[in-house]
Write a protein that holds these residues in place. Structure first.
Motif, PDB file in Angstrom:
ATOM      1  N   VAL A  76       0.839  -1.202   0.000  1.00  0.00           N
ATOM      2  CA  VAL A  76       0.000   0.000   0.000  1.00  0.00           C
ATOM      3  C   VAL A  76       0.876   1.254   0.000  1.00  0.00           C
ATOM      4  CG1 VAL A  76      -1.959  -1.154   1.080  1.00  0.00           C
ATOM      5  CG2 VAL A  76      -0.236  -0.081   2.535  1.00  0.00           C
ATOM      6  N   ARG A  79      -0.433   4.469  -1.721  1.00  0.00           N
ATOM      7  CA  ARG A  79      -1.567   5.163  -1.093  1.00  0.00           C
ATOM      8  C   ARG A  79      -1.273   5.444   0.373  1.00  0.00           C
ATOM      9  NH1 ARG A  79      -4.915   4.683   3.214  1.00  0.00           N
ATOM     10  NH2 ARG A  79      -4.965   2.437   2.875  1.00  0.00           N
ATOM     11  N   ASP A  80      -1.317   4.411   1.201  1.00  0.00           N
ATOM     12  CA  ASP A  80      -1.112   4.599   2.633  1.00  0.00           C
ATOM     13  C   ASP A  80       0.288   5.121   2.925  1.00  0.00           C
ATOM     14  OD1 ASP A  80      -1.496   4.545   5.340  1.00  0.00           O
ATOM     15  OD2 ASP A  80      -2.194   2.480   5.424  1.00  0.00           O
ATOM     16  N   GLU A 110      -2.161  -1.756  -4.222  1.00  0.00           N
ATOM     17  CA  GLU A 110      -2.997  -0.577  -4.012  1.00  0.00           C
ATOM     18  C   GLU A 110      -2.305   0.610  -4.668  1.00  0.00           C
ATOM     19  OE1 GLU A 110      -5.742   0.398  -0.436  1.00  0.00           O
ATOM     20  OE2 GLU A 110      -3.803   1.333  -0.021  1.00  0.00           O
ATOM     21  N   TYR A 113      -5.672   6.646  -3.983  1.00  0.00           N
ATOM     22  CA  TYR A 113      -6.921   7.099  -3.380  1.00  0.00           C
ATOM     23  C   TYR A 113      -7.453   8.156  -4.351  1.00  0.00           C
ATOM     24  CZ  TYR A 113      -9.728   8.744   0.712  1.00  0.00           C
ATOM     25  OH  TYR A 113     -10.717   9.087   1.594  1.00  0.00           O
ATOM     26  N   PHE A 142      -8.840   2.971  -3.404  1.00  0.00           N
ATOM     27  CA  PHE A 142      -9.352   3.189  -2.052  1.00  0.00           C
ATOM     28  C   PHE A 142     -10.429   4.269  -2.090  1.00  0.00           C
ATOM     29  CE2 PHE A 142      -8.503   4.830   2.366  1.00  0.00           C
ATOM     30  CZ  PHE A 142      -8.587   3.630   3.058  1.00  0.00           C
ATOM     31  N   THR A 153     -14.065   7.436  -7.948  1.00  0.00           N
ATOM     32  CA  THR A 153     -13.174   6.276  -7.918  1.00  0.00           C
ATOM     33  C   THR A 153     -13.430   5.381  -9.131  1.00  0.00           C
ATOM     34  OG1 THR A 153     -13.112   6.350  -5.506  1.00  0.00           O
ATOM     35  CG2 THR A 153     -12.480   4.279  -6.554  1.00  0.00           C
ATOM     36  N   HIS A 166     -11.905  -0.623  -2.944  1.00  0.00           N
ATOM     37  CA  HIS A 166     -11.730  -0.845  -1.504  1.00  0.00           C
ATOM     38  C   HIS A 166     -12.511   0.221  -0.726  1.00  0.00           C
ATOM     39  CE1 HIS A 166      -8.562  -1.093   2.023  1.00  0.00           C
ATOM     40  NE2 HIS A 166      -9.808  -1.257   2.432  1.00  0.00           N
ATOM     41  N   TYR A 168     -13.946   1.812   2.817  1.00  0.00           N
ATOM     42  CA  TYR A 168     -13.594   1.817   4.238  1.00  0.00           C
ATOM     43  C   TYR A 168     -14.467   2.800   5.000  1.00  0.00           C
ATOM     44  CZ  TYR A 168     -11.345   6.406   4.400  1.00  0.00           C
ATOM     45  OH  TYR A 168     -11.122   7.764   4.381  1.00  0.00           O
ATOM     46  N   SER A 213     -13.027  -2.529   4.551  1.00  0.00           N
ATOM     47  CA  SER A 213     -12.226  -2.412   5.774  1.00  0.00           C
ATOM     48  C   SER A 213     -13.031  -1.709   6.854  1.00  0.00           C
ATOM     49  CB  SER A 213     -10.946  -1.603   5.524  1.00  0.00           C
ATOM     50  OG  SER A 213     -10.004  -2.326   4.786  1.00  0.00           O
ATOM     51  N   GLU A 215     -12.398   0.148   9.476  1.00  0.00           N
ATOM     52  CA  GLU A 215     -11.233   0.860  10.040  1.00  0.00           C
ATOM     53  C   GLU A 215     -11.316   0.854  11.567  1.00  0.00           C
ATOM     54  OE1 GLU A 215      -7.710   3.240   9.015  1.00  0.00           O
ATOM     55  OE2 GLU A 215      -8.992   1.826   7.961  1.00  0.00           O
ATOM     56  N   GLU A 306      -1.712  -6.545   3.978  1.00  0.00           N
ATOM     57  CA  GLU A 306      -1.388  -5.223   3.431  1.00  0.00           C
ATOM     58  C   GLU A 306      -0.267  -4.610   4.261  1.00  0.00           C
ATOM     59  OE1 GLU A 306      -5.746  -3.880   1.647  1.00  0.00           O
ATOM     60  OE2 GLU A 306      -4.861  -2.762   3.319  1.00  0.00           O
TER      61      GLU A 306
END
Length: 596
Positions: A76, A79-80, A110, A113, A142, A153, A166, A168, A213, A215, A306
């Motif tokens: 990820v 993104r993350d 991933e 976003y 995401f 998206t 994905h 969340y 997810s 969260e 992930e």
């Protein structure tokens, strides 16, 4: 069943959050051997995990499970990881990172976003228009649970041959109350409405799959997690050939890894249509146990992980996929990734993230295969020699032979590294490390009994300098100590047989008087059973010291001599055009060493 806690333990009995678990008693007094007292920090402000979330535990299959195959790895970083950077990646660095992930063998990635920023949206479109996604790689995008952002998206992935969308939303009580201002029923309605919109946007396109997810899963009531996940599994009509992914994040670590394993196993056991669900985890590293959480989660039933390469991510980072994969590798499990050039992978990640990988980072840091300690060096040196010998005896190449070398859990060569940096020398180093570097870098194979003597010379130098000695500096010290002269110099010499079993040695010796620096010259003769013994006899006359030759050996192009000078054993080394000359100079080197 709760295991009794002895007074000497640092653990405590559990609080009554699960049926059958006894209430805790008072904290026991410390044992006599532990003098620690109160630390003064306000620990009373914090609650243990079992006062924050209920973890129903009936049995623990994960305790006896083993990881026998790699999970589906999902990086990820784009993104993350990217959202955690002080300087987010530009399109060029993002593309370079994506290409690295593909080359390493990741099959689900991933990529962004896209509803959060123009940059993320444009990057996903770049992957589409540039045809950058291989046939066996699935991008993940995401989205939060908002209709307009879901639409954005889906616009970003138009034209992709396959994708995972994905969804969340934060689900734990603190986030519901403080951040969202919604109760459980409202969150459930929001999730369902978002999931329905995703299903409508995807239509009958089987190339789009779904992921959810909850969260802050690890702080969410387990029954609420199951309610949400099972509802989406049904709504999206998940099946074994088109499964839904339910991803359970430890968004902020709150407990020891065994608690996360209990939470994962509970969901694993109770999910509806389990064969239509890919159970995924997303650990963070707030307590420094992200890798342990992921590994225990795999034991508990997770199938997908992930994380980020080298653990980048918000706060203390996401779980490190490189460490996880290589942990499997060192257990004899194929990680299904190619990390055989770890320095290339690291260099690319450092360039793209503009963050360094620490020198002590598992597997990839500059110093992780390096030993400075003398005992460690000695063990590694012997282990490498044993490995080479065992491979030769088995008739297999060293890089195919089973690996079992002390202090090295992985063969550096399997990660694309040489053995050059495995042993480095400083004031803590011992004879084994010094001897290893001289042999590997300069072909100087010190006899076993000579090694302590030379190691003491090296230690004096590194003690004075306070820094490590390079292989070149070690060789310089060796030459200065044994090959480059000393108080006694051999100006000329000759050696001839003397009778049936003896030799006569005639020489001119120049000696330093030790005070003015002036050298005096004298002719001397000696006799002995061999040339070395005859020369020792001549040296005794020239230096006034008792000299006996104990051993002369040839190793690696040099000759080494052990002599007893005035009752003290000392080693020397010599080189020459002939074996005789090298042996003579080795004896002289030993005597010079004693006179220094």
């Amino acid at each position: 069943m709760t295991t009794p806690i002895s007074p000497a333990s640092t653990a405590s009995t559990a609080t009554p959050t699960s049926p059958g678990v006894p209430a805790p008693g008072p904290t026991p007094p410390p044992p006599a051997w532990n003098p620690q007292g109160p630390g003064g920090m306000p620990h009373h402000r914090y609650r243990p995990y079992d006062e924050r979330v209920h973890v129903p535990v009936t049995e623990r299959a994960w305790l006896s499970a083993r990881i026998r195959r790699a999970p589906l790895w999902v990086p990820v970083d784009l993104r993350d990881g990217n959202q955690a950077l002080a300087e987010p990646m530009d399109p060029g660095r993002k593309r370079r990172f994506f290409d690295l992930l593909v080359a390493t063998g990741f099959k689900e990635i991933e990529v962004g976003y896209p509803s959060a920023s123009r940059a993320d949206f444009d990057f996903v479109r770049h992957l589409v228009t540039d045809g950058a996604v291989p046939d066996d790689v699935t991008p993940v995008v995401f989205t939060p649970a908002r209709a307009d952002l879901i639409d954005r998206t889906f616009e970003s992935i138009a034209g992709l041959p396959r994708a995972v969308v994905h969804l969340y939303i934060a689900t734990s009580p603190v986030w519901r109350d403080v951040v969202l201002g919604r109760g459980r029923a409202q969150v459930a309605r929001t999730v369902r409405a978002a999931a329905e919109r995703m299903a409508r946007r995807a239509g009958d396109d089987g190339r789009v799959r779904f992921q959810f997810s909850p969260e802050t899963f690890n702080l969410t009531e387990p029954d609420f997690v199951l309610e949400l996940c099972d509802g989406l599994t049904a709504l999206w009509d998940a099946s074994p050939d088109r499964p839904v992914t339910h991803n359970l994040p430890a968004t902020v670590e709150i407990a020891t890894p065994n608690v996360y394993a209990d939470q994962i196993e509970y969901v694993h056991r109770h999910l509806a249509r389990r064969d239509a669900v890919v159970l995924s985890v997303h650990p963070h590293n707030d307590r420094g146990t992200g890798v342990a959480c992921a590994e225990l989660a795999l034991l508990a039933g997770a199938q997908r992980v992930e994380g980020c390469l080298f653990g980048n991510g918000e706060r203390t980072g996401n779980v490190d996929l490189v460490t996880l994969a290589l942990n499997l590798f060192t257990q004899g499990v194929d990680p299904q990734l190619d990390l055989g050039d770890i320095d290339r992978v690291r260099a690319t990640v450092e360039h793209c993230n503009r963050l360094p990988v620490p020198a002590r980072h598992p597997y990839a840091g500059d110093l992780v295969h390096t030993a400075f300690s003398g005992t460690h060096q000695d063990a590694i040196s012997k282990g490498l020699a044993h490995h080479a010998r065992r491979a030769a005896e088995s008739g297999v190449p060293e890089n195919e032979a089973p690996w079992e070398v002390p202090y090295l859990p992985v063969d550096p060569a399997d990660l694309g590294r040489s053995y050059e940096a495995v042993i480095r020398v400083n004031a803590q180093s011992g004879k084994g490390g010094v001897a290893y570097l001289l042999r590997v870098h300069h072909g100087v194979d010190l006899p076993e009994r000579m090694r302590p003597q030379f190691a003491r010379i090296v230690q004096r130098v590194t003690d004075d300098s306070g820094r490590e000695a390079t292989p070149e500096e070690l060789y310089g010290l060796f030459r200065a100590a044994h090959l480059d002269g000393g108080p006694v110099r051999l100006a000329s010499w000759s050696c001839h047989p003397d009778g049936p079993d003896g030799h006569r040695f005639a020489c001119t010796l120049e000696t330093d008087d030790g005070t003015t620096g002036e050298r005096t010259s004298g002719d001397h003769q000696g006799t002995g059973a061999g040339p070395a013994a005859a020369f020792a006899d001549a040296l005794a006359g020239g230096t006034g010291r008792a000299v006996d030759v104990l051993e002369v050996v040839e190793r690696g192009g040099l000759t080494f001599a052990e002599c007893r000078v005035d009752g003290v054993a000392v080693w020397g080394a010599g080189e020459g055009a002939t074996a005789l000359e090298a042996g003579v100079r080795a004896v002289l080197s030993a005597v010079n060493g004693a006179l220094r």
